[in-house]
Design a protein around this motif. Structure first.
Motif, PDB file in Angstrom:
ATOM      1  N   GLN A 323       0.831  -1.188   0.000  1.00  0.00           N
ATOM      2  CA  GLN A 323       0.000   0.000   0.000  1.00  0.00           C
ATOM      3  C   GLN A 323       0.876   1.253   0.000  1.00  0.00           C
ATOM      4  OE1 GLN A 323      -3.449  -0.048  -0.237  1.00  0.00           O
ATOM      5  NE2 GLN A 323      -2.935  -2.201  -0.652  1.00  0.00           N
ATOM      6  N   PRO A 324       0.428   2.337  -0.668  1.00  0.00           N
ATOM      7  CA  PRO A 324       1.217   3.574  -0.664  1.00  0.00           C
ATOM      8  C   PRO A 324       1.435   4.096   0.746  1.00  0.00           C
ATOM      9  CG  PRO A 324      -0.477   3.643  -2.360  1.00  0.00           C
ATOM     10  CD  PRO A 324      -0.754   2.427  -1.541  1.00  0.00           C
ATOM     11  N   CYS A 325       2.607   4.644   0.990  1.00  0.00           N
ATOM     12  CA  CYS A 325       2.943   5.246   2.287  1.00  0.00           C
ATOM     13  C   CYS A 325       2.365   6.661   2.297  1.00  0.00           C
ATOM     14  CB  CYS A 325       4.458   5.269   2.487  1.00  0.00           C
ATOM     15  SG  CYS A 325       5.214   3.621   2.510  1.00  0.00           S
ATOM     16  N   GLU A 326       1.316   6.855   3.068  1.00  0.00           N
ATOM     17  CA  GLU A 326       0.543   8.100   3.015  1.00  0.00           C
ATOM     18  C   GLU A 326       1.337   9.316   3.457  1.00  0.00           C
ATOM     19  OE1 GLU A 326      -2.429   8.541   1.764  1.00  0.00           O
ATOM     20  OE2 GLU A 326      -2.728   6.420   1.262  1.00  0.00           O
ATOM     21  N   ASP A 327       2.391   9.113   4.253  1.00  0.00           N
ATOM     22  CA  ASP A 327       3.159  10.257   4.737  1.00  0.00           C
ATOM     23  C   ASP A 327       4.221  10.707   3.743  1.00  0.00           C
ATOM     24  OD1 ASP A 327       4.704   7.984   5.040  1.00  0.00           O
ATOM     25  OD2 ASP A 327       5.641   8.647   6.905  1.00  0.00           O
ATOM     26  N   PHE A 328       4.265  10.070   2.590  1.00  0.00           N
ATOM     27  CA  PHE A 328       5.259  10.411   1.570  1.00  0.00           C
ATOM     28  C   PHE A 328       4.576  11.168   0.443  1.00  0.00           C
ATOM     29  CE2 PHE A 328       7.702   9.453  -2.305  1.00  0.00           C
ATOM     30  CZ  PHE A 328       8.973   9.817  -1.895  1.00  0.00           C
ATOM     31  N   GLY A 329       5.087  12.369   0.150  1.00  0.00           N
ATOM     32  CA  GLY A 329       4.507  13.167  -0.929  1.00  0.00           C
ATOM     33  C   GLY A 329       3.041  13.422  -0.688  1.00  0.00           C
ATOM     34  N   HIS A 330       2.247  13.260  -1.739  1.00  0.00           N
ATOM     35  CA  HIS A 330       0.802  13.409  -1.652  1.00  0.00           C
ATOM     36  C   HIS A 330       0.176  12.022  -1.760  1.00  0.00           C
ATOM     37  CE1 HIS A 330       1.001  17.789  -1.923  1.00  0.00           C
ATOM     38  NE2 HIS A 330       1.925  17.615  -2.875  1.00  0.00           N
ATOM     39  N   GLY A 331      -0.160  11.444  -0.600  1.00  0.00           N
ATOM     40  CA  GLY A 331      -0.756  10.118  -0.579  1.00  0.00           C
ATOM     41  C   GLY A 331       0.163   9.037  -1.070  1.00  0.00           C
ATOM     42  N   GLY A 332       1.475   9.235  -0.934  1.00  0.00           N
ATOM     43  CA  GLY A 332       2.456   8.230  -1.342  1.00  0.00           C
ATOM     44  C   GLY A 332       3.166   8.535  -2.641  1.00  0.00           C
ATOM     45  N   THR A 333       2.811   9.660  -3.293  1.00  0.00           N
ATOM     46  CA  THR A 333       3.344   9.951  -4.635  1.00  0.00           C
ATOM     47  C   THR A 333       3.946  11.343  -4.710  1.00  0.00           C
ATOM     48  OG1 THR A 333       1.714   8.488  -5.666  1.00  0.00           O
ATOM     49  CG2 THR A 333       2.745  10.142  -7.079  1.00  0.00           C
ATOM     50  N   ASP A 389      11.938  10.303   3.567  1.00  0.00           N
ATOM     51  CA  ASP A 389      10.877  10.271   4.581  1.00  0.00           C
ATOM     52  C   ASP A 389       9.605  10.953   4.099  1.00  0.00           C
ATOM     53  OD1 ASP A 389      12.300   9.051   6.933  1.00  0.00           O
ATOM     54  OD2 ASP A 389      13.633  10.743   6.528  1.00  0.00           O
ATOM     55  N   THR A 390       9.752  12.108   3.457  1.00  0.00           N
ATOM     56  CA  THR A 390       8.584  12.918   3.127  1.00  0.00           C
ATOM     57  C   THR A 390       8.374  13.144   1.639  1.00  0.00           C
ATOM     58  OG1 THR A 390       9.801  15.011   3.197  1.00  0.00           O
ATOM     59  CG2 THR A 390       8.925  14.160   5.295  1.00  0.00           C
ATOM     60  N   GLY A 391       9.408  12.924   0.831  1.00  0.00           N
ATOM     61  CA  GLY A 391       9.320  13.231  -0.586  1.00  0.00           C
ATOM     62  C   GLY A 391       9.663  14.664  -0.916  1.00  0.00           C
ATOM     63  N   GLU A 392      10.024  15.452   0.090  1.00  0.00           N
ATOM     64  CA  GLU A 392      10.372  16.856  -0.130  1.00  0.00           C
ATOM     65  C   GLU A 392      11.656  16.961  -0.946  1.00  0.00           C
ATOM     66  OE1 GLU A 392      11.894  20.752   2.464  1.00  0.00           O
ATOM     67  OE2 GLU A 392      11.401  18.855   3.453  1.00  0.00           O
ATOM     68  N   LEU A 393      11.713  17.931  -1.864  1.00  0.00           N
ATOM     69  CA  LEU A 393      12.922  18.197  -2.623  1.00  0.00           C
ATOM     70  C   LEU A 393      13.956  18.839  -1.703  1.00  0.00           C
ATOM     71  CD1 LEU A 393      14.405  18.328  -5.386  1.00  0.00           C
ATOM     72  CD2 LEU A 393      13.408  20.610  -5.670  1.00  0.00           C
ATOM     73  N   ILE A 394      15.109  18.193  -1.546  1.00  0.00           N
ATOM     74  CA  ILE A 394      16.168  18.705  -0.672  1.00  0.00           C
ATOM     75  C   ILE A 394      17.164  19.542  -1.472  1.00  0.00           C
ATOM     76  CG2 ILE A 394      17.998  18.079   0.953  1.00  0.00           C
ATOM     77  CD1 ILE A 394      15.124  17.440   1.886  1.00  0.00           C
ATOM     78  N   TRP A 395      17.536  19.050  -2.636  1.00  0.00           N
ATOM     79  CA  TRP A 395      18.456  19.806  -3.480  1.00  0.00           C
ATOM     80  C   TRP A 395      18.265  19.435  -4.950  1.00  0.00           C
ATOM     81  CZ3 TRP A 395      21.299  16.355  -6.198  1.00  0.00           C
ATOM     82  CH2 TRP A 395      21.734  15.174  -5.587  1.00  0.00           C
ATOM     83  N   ALA A 396      18.762  20.291  -5.810  1.00  0.00           N
ATOM     84  CA  ALA A 396      18.781  20.029  -7.248  1.00  0.00           C
ATOM     85  C   ALA A 396      20.133  20.461  -7.802  1.00  0.00           C
ATOM     86  CB  ALA A 396      17.652  20.790  -7.951  1.00  0.00           C
TER      87      ALA A 396
END
Length: 812
Positions: A323-333, A389-396
């Protein structure tokens, strides 16, 4: 019986006519060779075919007239041919075949016909000659099924002590190359040279998704504890019981068939609680196994499968449930197209993911695949680091706009058309560096307008700080790459003994050029000798070429010798002559011949050399195992204004046309094949090889597979002739002294002895495989398994959806 009289000798009419027909045939062969020989001489080629053709024409005419002189002239031509062939190619079996085999056949027939030419008195001599030539033909026929061009090992590996893992809880194939180092080394020794013959299919799983159309099943499964995770070309993820292959769960992201390049070479794995500084793979393997079956008290995922898709999404799944990990990105994505600008062109995506995501600590590092050769304004090759952990962009890392360190300014986009990272990085936790194999800048084959800011990162190894994404060092393997010599192989990290009791942290980088670079992974400086050598300077209008290119002369290079007319090959002397003529007509001055408005030969070519299958390193003794592709291409630039856009052949690679919008040209691609549809250059067309990293010497080399399942002009060969075929997918080495390979054109998984390269076992697959195999210890039974995804070999019509595990029989 009807007879005729010659020199007081009466001969049966049937024999006379057989001789006359044979003479006419020889004369026609001579006429054909002489005609082609005239054209070849006009192109600056060998005089042999004209001279041999004239000789055979005269010999055939005299034989048709039943003149003994014809036999003597034929013999003279044959002897001269033997001398010429040996002078041109030495004793190499396959190059000699099209030069000498036709003469051996003709000589055998002539020997049988000698009595009708010289009378019954020569019958015994004729029989002896025919017998000898018959034995030569039989010996040649037998030799066809033997390996040739083998480099035999002269030394034995010097094994260093290493921990052998037998506990299933300590077994984890967590990364594409098993560990962050990308060495594909499995420290298990249950399956060895003595018992490999007993390997049998332990389980077979079918995904339900055949690899047809644009799909190819190139997945190397991930294994954590008692679960194996597989992804299909359309990004379905399936969890299997590691012992039985029984399906546990399945996740379908419901991607659309992209119609261009459907791939999923692997998934990533992440556990928040497992992250330590510095990270230790061996110590944490048992922890991974337990976490993969857990869910945290708050319902969040303890073990996470990281999936990237061909419609530009990143998804985290609960390793236990799918199942998608709900705490990652938006509903796992996470939407990976953010900041890229335009990626969809009339329903065709020009940017998405094909290789496994790289999970480094609590960071997911991603590059991306771009559709080759479309436009100077293709989507960016930006590399990004996301929070696992969260899917947040840390660097580019945007090499065209280095001031952008996260998202572009509102309304902006990452730099268009920059070199991309479509293959798999490696990383070193202690140094805090991730190593990126970069592509060349689009649109591949013309680079007149490329800026210096991106040019210096093209076709290079780039080391980034994992935490910040900032560049630490760059090492370029091709300057101003207009040949599509992008780096396809994952870097491999291994510590090389320095001869002083210590070691140097090395990075070994395979390239499409067949060159192997060994760098200090702290600084990017070569450890072994590299020379900058002058290269041809002729180039298409508006472009330029570098004055020199780097050659890794301190390491062996495979398949990197320039082609010559003498390297041209064929099944007969006719198509060999045709290939010689074709070669002489091509624009070719060596490896770095720039694409031209004339048909231009690219060799080694953009398939490799070494491709995404990458290397394996036996960490006990420092042996590097490689497999390669030796298939040149012919390309031709055509001015845009001379091409009807509606007639462009869309696609990728051989058989297609790249529009290269924004440049003065389009470019056509075709294979360099003979009129019979086989490669124009002599085999092998792919090898397995071992290199000692301590001494930098080639240890052994063998042809890679047979033509048994190869299809030419719609016909399957069905003969196990070990020519050595092009290979996709890499190898996995084990602590017992074996290296396992699939990825050949025939349908086998093979086990080779690492000391000699000799095949100790092979298992027949239902279809061919392109993937790299993997190995693990099952925690349930303690047995070692070797697993391969088999979806069909490249260029084969036979397709499938198989995941097959091999193991030794269970002990009673």
């Amino acid at each position: 019986m009807t007879t005729v009289k010659q020199d007081a000798v009466t001969q049966p009419t049937s024999r006379v006519w057989s001789l006359r027909i044979f003479g006419v045939l020889v004369a026609l062969i001579g006429l054909t060779l002489a005609g082609g020989g005239i054209e070849l001489i006009g192109l600056g080629g060998s005089w042999y075919y004209l001279l041999a053709g004239i000789g055979l024409l005269i010999a055939g005419a005299l034989l048709a007239l039943r003149k003994t002189l014809g036999a003597w002239i034929f013999t003279l031509v044959m002897v001269a041919t033997i001398i010429w062939a040996l002078a041109e190619v030495g004793l190499r079996f396959w190059p000699l075949m099209p030069r000498l085999a036709p003469f051996a056949v003709l000589a055998f027939v002539l020997a049988l016909l000698l009595p009708s030419l010289a009378g019954p008195g020569i019958k015994r001599t004729s029989g002896v000659l025919a017998g000898i030539l018959g034995l030569v033909l039989i010996a040649g026929g037998v030799s066809v099924f033997q390996e040739h061009g083998v480099t035999q090992a002269q030394v034995q590996p010097q094994n260093d002590p290493i921990k052998i893992e037998t506990d299933g809880n300590a077994s984890a194939w967590q990364y594409y190359g098993r560990t962050p180092a990308g060495t594909r080394f499995a420290p298990f020794d249950q399956i060895d040279q003595n018992n490999a013959k007993d390997l049998q299919v332990a389980w077979t799983f079918r995904t339900g998704e055949d690899s047809v159309g644009a799909s190819e099943f190139q997945n190397t499964p991930t294994q954590i504890g008692d679960t194996v995770y597989v992804c299909t070309p359309l990004n379905k993820v399936i969890a299997l019981d590691a012992e039985t292959g029984k399906e546990r769960w399945r996740f379908d992201p419901k991607v659309q068939d992209r119609k261009t390049w459907n791939r999923c070479r692997g998934v990533g794995y992440y556990e928040p609680a497992a992250v330590k500084q510095p990270y230790n793979f061996a110590e944490d393997a048992a922890f991974h196994a337990s976490r993969a079956t857990q869910t945290t008290s708050d319902g969040q995922c303890a073990g996470r499968i990281v999936l990237t898709t061909i419609d530009a999404r990143m998804i985290e799944l609960d390793a236990k449930t799918g199942q998608p990990c709900e705490d990652f990105g938006h509903g796992g994505t996470v939407d990976l197209s953010t900041g890229l600008g335009k990626t969809d062109y009339d329903g065709v995506l020009w940017w998405y993911l094909t290789s496994a995501p790289t999970v480094a600590n609590n960071m997911i590092v991603l590059g991306g695949w771009v559709f080759d050769g479309r436009d100077v304004n293709e989507p960016s090759g930006v590399v990004r680091g996301f929070s696992a952990d969260t899917g947040e962009l840390i660097w580019a890392w945007d090499m065209g706009q280095p001031e952008i360190t996260k998202l572009p300014p509102e309304g902006g986009a990452y730099s268009r058309g920059t070199p991309n990272v479509w293959s798999t990085p490696a990383f070193d936790e202690k140094l805090g560096l991730v190593y990126l194999p970069t592509g060349n800048q689009q649109p591949d084959f013309w680079g007149g307008d490329r800026p210096e800011s991106t040019e210096k990162h093209s076709s290079a190894v780039v080391a980034l700080d994992i935490a910040t994404g900032r560049v630490k060092w760059v090492y370029q393997t091709v300057h101003h790459d207009i040949w599509d010599y992008d780096i396809a192989s994952q870097p491999a990290l291994y510590d090389i003994p320095d001869g002083k009791g210590g070691s140097t942290p090395a990075l070994i980088q395979l390239t499409k050029r067949g060159q192997i670079f060994m760098l200090d992974r702290r600084t990017g400086q070569p450890i072994t000798k590299v020379e900058e050598k002058p290269v041809p300077q002729t180039v298409a209008k508006g472009d330029w070429v570098a004055k020199t290119q780097p050659y890794s002369t301190g390491m062996p290079a495979l398949g990197a010798e320039p082609l010559t007319e003498a390297d041209m090959w064929g099944a007969t002397f006719f198509d060999q002559l045709a290939c010689r003529i074709a070669f002489r007509k091509l624009n070719y001055e060596g490896e770095f011949t720039a694409p031209s408005t004339k048909p231009t030969l690219l060799y080694p070519g953009y398939y490799g050399g070494f491709n995404w299958g990458s290397a394996s390193i036996d960490e006990r003794n420092g042996y590097l195992f490689v497999n390669d592709i030796r298939m040149p291409q012919v390309v031709q630039l055509e001015p845009h204004e001379s091409v009807d856009p509606s007639k462009l052949v869309a696609g990728h690679g051989v058989g297609s046309t790249y529009p290269m919008n924004g440049t003065p040209f389009v470019i056509d691609h075709r294979a360099f094949n003979s009129p019979l549809g086989i490669p124009c250059h002599a085999p092998p067309w792919g090898v397995f090889a071992a290199i000692d990293l301590k001494t930098q010497q080639l240890v052994w080399e063998r042809p890679a597979g047979t033509v048994e399942d190869a299809v030419v002009n719609g016909i399957k060969a069905k003969l196990p002739v070990p020519l050595g075929m092009p290979t996709l997918g890499g190898g996995v080495s084990t602590a017992s002294g074996l290296v396992f390979y699939a990825g050949t054109q025939d349908y086998y998984l093979r086990a080779l002895d690492i000391a000699t390269g000799e095949e100790v076992w092979k298992g027949r697959l239902p279809v061919g495989g392109q993937a790299t195999p993997m190995s693990y210890i099952s925690p349930e039974s303690g047995r070692q398994f070797v697993v391969i995804a088999a979806g069909g070999a490249r260029q084969s019509p036979d397709r499938g959806d198989y995941v097959i595990a091999y193991a030794l029989p269970k002990k009673p």
